[in-house]
Scaffold this motif. Sequence first.
Motif, mmCIF file in Angstrom:
data_model
loop_
_atom_site.group_PDB
_atom_site.id
_atom_site.type_symbol
_atom_site.label_atom_id
_atom_site.label_comp_id
_atom_site.label_asym_id
_atom_site.label_seq_id
_atom_site.Cartn_x
_atom_site.Cartn_y
_atom_site.Cartn_z
ATOM 1 N N THR A 266 -3.854 4.270 -13.790
ATOM 2 C CA THR A 266 -2.785 3.293 -14.040
ATOM 3 C C THR A 266 -2.064 2.957 -12.721
ATOM 4 O OG1 THR A 266 -1.176 5.025 -14.364
ATOM 5 C CG2 THR A 266 -2.372 4.270 -16.342
ATOM 6 N N ASP A 267 -1.293 1.869 -12.758
ATOM 7 C CA ASP A 267 -0.523 1.489 -11.565
ATOM 8 C C ASP A 267 0.432 2.603 -11.146
ATOM 9 O OD1 ASP A 267 -1.791 -0.864 -11.205
ATOM 10 O OD2 ASP A 267 -0.281 -2.108 -12.199
ATOM 11 N N GLU A 268 0.960 3.313 -12.159
ATOM 12 C CA GLU A 268 1.883 4.419 -11.879
ATOM 13 C C GLU A 268 1.165 5.530 -11.090
ATOM 14 O OE1 GLU A 268 3.172 6.086 -15.520
ATOM 15 O OE2 GLU A 268 5.176 6.516 -14.756
ATOM 16 N N THR A 269 -0.040 5.862 -11.532
ATOM 17 C CA THR A 269 -0.824 6.901 -10.844
ATOM 18 C C THR A 269 -1.205 6.432 -9.441
ATOM 19 O OG1 THR A 269 -1.719 7.537 -12.982
ATOM 20 C CG2 THR A 269 -2.871 8.376 -11.063
ATOM 21 N N VAL A 270 -1.583 5.150 -9.345
ATOM 22 C CA VAL A 270 -1.949 4.584 -8.037
ATOM 23 C C VAL A 270 -0.777 4.720 -7.061
ATOM 24 C CG1 VAL A 270 -2.475 2.393 -6.865
ATOM 25 C CG2 VAL A 270 -3.711 3.016 -8.960
ATOM 26 N N ALA A 271 0.429 4.416 -7.548
ATOM 27 C CA ALA A 271 1.615 4.507 -6.685
ATOM 28 C C ALA A 271 1.886 5.967 -6.303
ATOM 29 C CB ALA A 271 2.829 3.914 -7.403
ATOM 30 N N TRP A 272 1.724 6.875 -7.264
ATOM 31 C CA TRP A 272 1.959 8.316 -6.992
ATOM 32 C C TRP A 272 0.984 8.812 -5.927
ATOM 33 C CZ3 TRP A 272 -0.375 13.021 -6.819
ATOM 34 C CH2 TRP A 272 0.460 14.154 -6.827
ATOM 35 N N LEU A 273 -0.277 8.424 -6.073
ATOM 36 C CA LEU A 273 -1.311 8.878 -5.125
ATOM 37 C C LEU A 273 -0.995 8.417 -3.713
ATOM 38 C CD1 LEU A 273 -4.542 8.246 -7.235
ATOM 39 C CD2 LEU A 273 -3.721 10.484 -6.413
ATOM 40 N N ARG A 274 -0.525 7.211 -3.602
ATOM 41 C CA ARG A 274 -0.228 6.664 -2.280
ATOM 42 C C ARG A 274 0.986 7.357 -1.664
ATOM 43 N NH1 ARG A 274 0.847 0.293 -0.840
ATOM 44 N NH2 ARG A 274 2.038 0.691 1.043
ATOM 45 N N GLU A 275 2.042 7.484 -2.484
ATOM 46 C CA GLU A 275 3.279 8.056 -1.939
ATOM 47 C C GLU A 275 3.161 9.545 -1.640
ATOM 48 O OE1 GLU A 275 6.310 6.871 -4.765
ATOM 49 O OE2 GLU A 275 5.666 4.796 -4.350
ATOM 50 N N ASN A 276 2.468 10.256 -2.506
ATOM 51 C CA ASN A 276 2.467 11.721 -2.381
ATOM 52 C C ASN A 276 1.228 12.295 -1.713
ATOM 53 O OD1 ASN A 276 4.979 12.467 -4.002
ATOM 54 N ND2 ASN A 276 3.899 11.023 -5.338
ATOM 55 N N ARG A 277 0.123 11.593 -1.747
ATOM 56 C CA ARG A 277 -1.114 12.158 -1.190
ATOM 57 C C ARG A 277 -1.787 11.237 -0.172
ATOM 58 N NH1 ARG A 277 1.117 15.676 -2.666
ATOM 59 N NH2 ARG A 277 0.659 17.315 -4.163
ATOM 60 N N ALA A 278 -1.167 10.097 0.122
ATOM 61 C CA ALA A 278 -1.757 9.124 1.070
ATOM 62 C C ALA A 278 -3.180 8.727 0.665
ATOM 63 C CB ALA A 278 -1.711 9.651 2.493
ATOM 64 N N VAL A 279 -3.434 8.690 -0.665
ATOM 65 C CA VAL A 279 -4.716 8.174 -1.170
ATOM 66 C C VAL A 279 -4.442 6.731 -1.599
ATOM 67 C CG1 VAL A 279 -6.476 8.365 -2.969
ATOM 68 C CG2 VAL A 279 -5.552 10.439 -1.897
ATOM 69 N N TYR A 280 -5.086 5.776 -0.918
ATOM 70 C CA TYR A 280 -4.786 4.357 -1.110
ATOM 71 C C TYR A 280 -5.789 3.712 -2.061
ATOM 72 C CZ TYR A 280 -1.279 4.469 2.550
ATOM 73 O OH TYR A 280 -0.145 4.739 3.268
ATOM 74 N N VAL A 281 -5.274 3.179 -3.173
ATOM 75 C CA VAL A 281 -6.088 2.518 -4.196
ATOM 76 C C VAL A 281 -5.436 1.168 -4.475
ATOM 77 C CG1 VAL A 281 -6.859 2.686 -6.617
ATOM 78 C CG2 VAL A 281 -6.720 4.764 -5.219
ATOM 79 N N VAL A 282 -6.225 0.147 -4.752
ATOM 80 C CA VAL A 282 -5.670 -1.178 -5.044
ATOM 81 C C VAL A 282 -4.966 -1.136 -6.412
ATOM 82 C CG1 VAL A 282 -6.275 -3.617 -5.398
ATOM 83 C CG2 VAL A 282 -7.543 -2.261 -3.737
ATOM 84 N N GLY A 283 -3.834 -1.830 -6.533
ATOM 85 C CA GLY A 283 -3.135 -1.952 -7.809
ATOM 86 C C GLY A 283 -4.122 -2.400 -8.887
ATOM 87 N N GLY A 284 -3.999 -1.856 -10.082
ATOM 88 C CA GLY A 284 -4.985 -2.158 -11.125
ATOM 89 C C GLY A 284 -6.040 -1.057 -11.197
ATOM 90 N N GLY A 285 -6.083 -0.208 -10.147
ATOM 91 C CA GLY A 285 -6.957 0.967 -10.201
ATOM 92 C C GLY A 285 -8.343 0.761 -9.636
ATOM 93 N N ARG A 286 -8.596 -0.373 -8.921
ATOM 94 C CA ARG A 286 -9.922 -0.557 -8.334
ATOM 95 C C ARG A 286 -10.104 0.390 -7.153
ATOM 96 N NH1 ARG A 286 -12.132 -5.257 -4.393
ATOM 97 N NH2 ARG A 286 -11.247 -3.799 -2.892
#
Length: 397
Positions: A354-374
Motif C-alpha cells: 500500500t501507499d502507507e507501506t511504501v512511505a514507511w519503507l522509504r522513511e525508515n529503511r531507505a527502500v524506494y518504491v513508486v507510489g501505488g506499489g510498483r
Amino acid sequence: MWKSVAAAPADSILGLTEAFRNDGNPSKVNLGVGVYMDDTGTTPILNCVKDAERIMLGVENSKSYLPISGDPEYGRQVQRLIFGAGSEVISSDRAATAHSPGGTGALRIGGELIKRFRPQATTWVSSPTWANHQGIFTAAGFPIKQYPYYNSETKGLRFDELLSALRSIPAGDVVLLHACCHNPSGVDPDGNQWREIAAIAESQGWLPFLDFAYQGLGAGIEEDRRAVTEFAARGVDFFVASSFSKNFGLYNERAGAITVISPNSREKDVALSHLKSTVRVCYSNPPAHGGLIVKTILSEPTLEATWRQELAAMCGRIVEMRRALVDGLAARGISQDFSYITRQRGMFSFSGLTDETVAWLRENRAVYVVGGGRINVAGLTSANIDYVCDSIAEALA
Ligand SMILES: Cc1ncc(COP(=O)(O)O)c(C=O)c1O
C-alpha cells in the motif's frame, strides 16, 4: 516570460531517483527506477554492444544525415525482430518502419501521424498504464479514456471487463496496448486472450497501437511477440512502437522504431509517405549511433547470438529475483500471499504494497518504491534481497 508562470510538476519517478541519490543511508535500495540492473546494482553495457561499437569505429566514415525514416537495413532488421523472419507481413511487404528516438519517440510520431488522419479519435489506455502514455497522446492532441485492465484483488487481468470495454470502443479510435511485460502491473494476456482481443479489433474497427518496449524480457524474443502475431494475422491496420532501451540496454542512445502495418503493400507505401512527412517536421531524421548498434548486432549472426544470451540472462535474473522475493517474504512468516509476483512478467511488478507501506519503507529503511506499489524487480540483488525482505516484513508486522 516566466514571471507569472507556475513551475511544471516534476516527473514522479525521476523525482524519486533524485531523492534516492540524495539519501545518505548506506543500505538504501532503489526499486523505483525503470532501468535494468545486474546483480552488482549497475546498468551494464552489453558485451554485444561494445563489440558492435568496435566494429562501427572501424567502418564508419561519415556523420552525414540518415534518410528520414532511418537506414533501410535497420528497418528490415527491426521487422525481422518484431514479426519473425518468416512472417507473412514481411513477405507481403505491408509494414513500414521508421527509426525513432527511443520508444517514446515512436509513440509520439505514431500519435502525430494518426492525429492527421483521425482528428476525432480518442486514445484508450489501460487502467493503469505507464504514466507517460497519457502525456504523449495528450500532447499529440487526443482525448484519453481508460479501459479496465488490472484487478488489484485477484492480482490478474480483468479479462471479461476488458473484452466488453473493447467491444464498445468505436471504429476509428486508437487502443494502446502493451505487447508484453505490462508496465506497471507485470500482467499480460496469454496467447488465446490476445487472439480474442485481435478478433475484437477486427470486428470493431478500432486501431490497435502496440507499445513493444520489453521484447525478450518477458518469456523470450519469440514468445513475447504473440500479440504482434495475432494482430498481423487479422490483416488489419495497426502500429507497433519498439524501444531498444531495455532489451539492448541502450537507454541514452535513444534507439527505437515505429512500424505501421497495413492490409497490403500499396497502402503501406501511402502510410510510409505520411510517416516520413510527420518525422520531417518533428526531428527531421533520426540520431544514428544507437540504431547503428542495433543494426550491427542484428546483421551479424555471432553478435546476435551473444545478444540473445545476454538478454536471456537479464530475463533469467529477473525471474530469479521474483522467486527470491516471494520465498524471502514467506520465510519471514508474512501471512499475505505474494506468490502472484512470480506469475508477473518483465521488469515491473505491482507488489501489492500500500501507499502507507511504501512511505514507511522509504522513511525508515531507505527502500524506494513508486507510489501505488510498483517495484522494479531488477533493482533487487543478492546483496540487498535480505534487507528488502526484512524491511517489508517489518513494515507489514
Ligand atoms: C511501457 C513503456 N513504453 C515506452 C517506454 C519508452 O522507452 P524509451 O526509453 O525507449 O523511450 C517505456 C520506458 O520506460 C515503457 O515502460
